[in-house]
Design a protein around this motif. Structure first.
Motif, PDB file in Angstrom:
ATOM      1  N   ALA A   1       0.822  -1.208   0.000  1.00  0.00           N
ATOM      2  CA  ALA A   1       0.000   0.000   0.000  1.00  0.00           C
ATOM      3  C   ALA A   1       0.854   1.255   0.000  1.00  0.00           C
ATOM      4  CB  ALA A   1      -0.940  -0.005   1.216  1.00  0.00           C
ATOM      5  N   ARG A   2       1.990   1.209   0.677  1.00  0.00           N
ATOM      6  CA  ARG A   2       2.863   2.381   0.746  1.00  0.00           C
ATOM      7  C   ARG A   2       3.851   2.430  -0.411  1.00  0.00           C
ATOM      8  NH1 ARG A   2       0.389   6.100   3.632  1.00  0.00           N
ATOM      9  NH2 ARG A   2      -0.427   5.249   5.582  1.00  0.00           N
ATOM     10  N   ALA A   3       4.137   1.278  -1.002  1.00  0.00           N
ATOM     11  CA  ALA A   3       5.124   1.240  -2.080  1.00  0.00           C
ATOM     12  C   ALA A   3       4.498   1.365  -3.462  1.00  0.00           C
ATOM     13  CB  ALA A   3       5.922  -0.061  -2.007  1.00  0.00           C
ATOM     14  N   LEU A   4       3.301   0.799  -3.635  1.00  0.00           N
ATOM     15  CA  LEU A   4       2.724   0.672  -4.972  1.00  0.00           C
ATOM     16  C   LEU A   4       1.451   1.503  -5.146  1.00  0.00           C
ATOM     17  CD1 LEU A   4       3.004  -0.707  -7.704  1.00  0.00           C
ATOM     18  CD2 LEU A   4       1.774  -2.678  -6.764  1.00  0.00           C
ATOM     19  N   TYR A   5       0.409   1.166  -4.421  1.00  0.00           N
ATOM     20  CA  TYR A   5      -0.846   1.919  -4.511  1.00  0.00           C
ATOM     21  C   TYR A   5      -1.754   1.534  -3.354  1.00  0.00           C
ATOM     22  CZ  TYR A   5      -3.486  -2.238  -5.873  1.00  0.00           C
ATOM     23  OH  TYR A   5      -4.085  -3.476  -5.867  1.00  0.00           O
ATOM     24  N   GLU A   6      -2.745   2.344  -3.116  1.00  0.00           N
ATOM     25  CA  GLU A   6      -3.836   2.003  -2.216  1.00  0.00           C
ATOM     26  C   GLU A   6      -5.076   2.753  -2.667  1.00  0.00           C
ATOM     27  OE1 GLU A   6      -3.336   3.276   1.882  1.00  0.00           O
ATOM     28  OE2 GLU A   6      -1.907   4.803   1.267  1.00  0.00           O
ATOM     29  N   TRP A   7      -6.181   2.399  -2.068  1.00  0.00           N
ATOM     30  CA  TRP A   7      -7.444   3.036  -2.419  1.00  0.00           C
ATOM     31  C   TRP A   7      -7.772   4.125  -1.412  1.00  0.00           C
ATOM     32  CZ3 TRP A   7      -9.102   2.078  -7.114  1.00  0.00           C
ATOM     33  CH2 TRP A   7      -8.781   0.868  -7.714  1.00  0.00           C
ATOM     34  N   ASN A   8      -8.407   5.164  -1.886  1.00  0.00           N
ATOM     35  CA  ASN A   8      -8.818   6.271  -1.033  1.00  0.00           C
ATOM     36  C   ASN A   8     -10.093   5.862  -0.306  1.00  0.00           C
ATOM     37  OD1 ASN A   8      -9.744   8.667   0.099  1.00  0.00           O
ATOM     38  ND2 ASN A   8      -8.913   9.915  -1.560  1.00  0.00           N
TER      39      ASN A   8
ATOM     40  N   LEU B   1     -15.931   5.661   0.919  1.00  0.00           N
ATOM     41  CA  LEU B   1     -17.019   5.605   1.887  1.00  0.00           C
ATOM     42  C   LEU B   1     -18.034   6.717   1.640  1.00  0.00           C
ATOM     43  CD1 LEU B   1     -18.275   4.318   4.379  1.00  0.00           C
ATOM     44  CD2 LEU B   1     -16.784   5.745   5.806  1.00  0.00           C
ATOM     45  N   LEU B   2     -17.534   7.901   1.343  1.00  0.00           N
ATOM     46  CA  LEU B   2     -18.434   9.014   1.047  1.00  0.00           C
ATOM     47  C   LEU B   2     -19.273   8.732  -0.191  1.00  0.00           C
ATOM     48  CD1 LEU B   2     -16.076  12.061   1.755  1.00  0.00           C
ATOM     49  CD2 LEU B   2     -18.042  11.336   3.115  1.00  0.00           C
ATOM     50  N   ARG B   3     -18.650   8.112  -1.212  1.00  0.00           N
ATOM     51  CA  ARG B   3     -19.406   7.788  -2.423  1.00  0.00           C
ATOM     52  C   ARG B   3     -20.467   6.729  -2.125  1.00  0.00           C
ATOM     53  NH1 ARG B   3     -18.364   8.325  -7.834  1.00  0.00           N
ATOM     54  NH2 ARG B   3     -17.411  10.269  -7.088  1.00  0.00           N
TER      55      ARG B   3
END
Length: 290
Positions: free
Chosen positions: A77-84, A89-91
């Motif tokens: 998650a810190r090296a490649l990607y993660e989801w917002n 959750l707001l969506r």
């Protein structure tokens, strides 16, 4: 493919223009990394210019620099990607009772993707130097992540598919050799071992990076630092600290490195009191007092 350097000679010339001096072996490795499109693994003790090498390549080629600083506990998650997740959750909350399948597809789209250094480097359209710094500090699982990226310059995101490099980055991995990197990772890289420079080369580095310093003072500095590195210290002075010492002497208006000056400024290059005490003893300087 981006043409990074025309020859090892050009590497030496252009890096020298920004104060990074290389020998033929290092210049050849830097050239081949660009010519062959292979990652360059620079290994050696802390403070010998491994990180600065990547920065200097980016500077002289006009490429953007993306840095992944490795550390224990670094994950995908810190090296490649993660989801917002907050935005997702707001969506979801805003969607209310709408079709969940459509909402699920929506929240795992580009809009909600947070790029981390590895993915950002793959997706940049401009020339990019990717610095994977202190790779040996990361857990072995991170090496598995690097294998796919450094083999094919692509990564698979389950929700979005396979993402291939838009433009291959110039990759530099550094290691302080605190642990052995896997053979699989090493096979994908060109290897360059960097060590502390000779006093003559370190003098030249100081002259190149510290405007206005006299050659005699640079010579004294380089030989004093070489003496310090020969002691059994917790942390030997880095090249950057030698340069800092030179700037310190210029700021103080000193034109010679006598015993009183060394004693007064030793903290610029030695950051442990035990190292300062040992140096004071071996160099015949006044004892370090609290």
């Amino acid at each position: 493919m981006t043409s990074w350097f025309a020859s090892p000679g050009e590497v030496r010339t252009r890096l020298g223009e920004v104060g990074y001096l290389t020998d033929e072996r290092a210049a050849t490795s830097v050239f081949l990394a660009g010519a062959l499109g292979k990652p360059l693994l620079a290994e050696g003790p802390a403070g010998v210019g491994k990180t600065q090498l990547a920065k200097s390549v980016a500077e002289v080629t006009g490429a953007g620099l993306i840095r992944l600083q490795c550390y224990e506990g670094l994950d995908e998650a810190r090296a490649l990607y993660e989801w917002n997740y907050k935005k997702q959750l707001l969506r979801i909350q805003a969607s209310g009772e709408q079709d969940w399948a459509r909402t699920h597809e929506d929240i795992f789209s580009e809009e909600f993707l947070l790029e981390r250094p590895l993915l950002a480097a793959l997706r940049r359209r401009e020339p990019t130097v990717l610095l994977i710094d202190e790779t040996d500090k990361a857990d072995v699982e991170v090496e598995g992540l690097l294998l796919e990226i450094l083999s094919d310059y692509q990564v698979t995101i389950p929700e979005l598919g396979t993402m291939r490099a838009v433009r291959k980055p110039y990759v530099v991995l550094t290691s302080n050799a605190t642990r052995e990197l896997s053979e699989a990772l090493k096979r994908r890289c060109l290897y360059l071992h960097l060590d502390y420079p000779t006093p003559e080369r370190e003098r030249d580095i100081v002259l190149a990076r510290v405007p206005g310093i006299e050659e005699g003072l640079a010579e004294q500095l380089a030989r004093t630092v070489a003496t310090l590195r020969g002691l059994e210290l917790k942390k030997s002075p880095s090249i950057a600290e030698t340069v800092d010492w030179a700037h310190t002497l210029i700021a103080l208006g000193r034109d010679t490195l006598d015993e009183a000056t060394v004693a007064a400024t030793l903290g610029v290059v030695l950051k442990h009191v035990s190292d300062q005490e040992r140096a004071a003893k071996e160099l015949g300087l006044p004892a370090v007092t609290g």
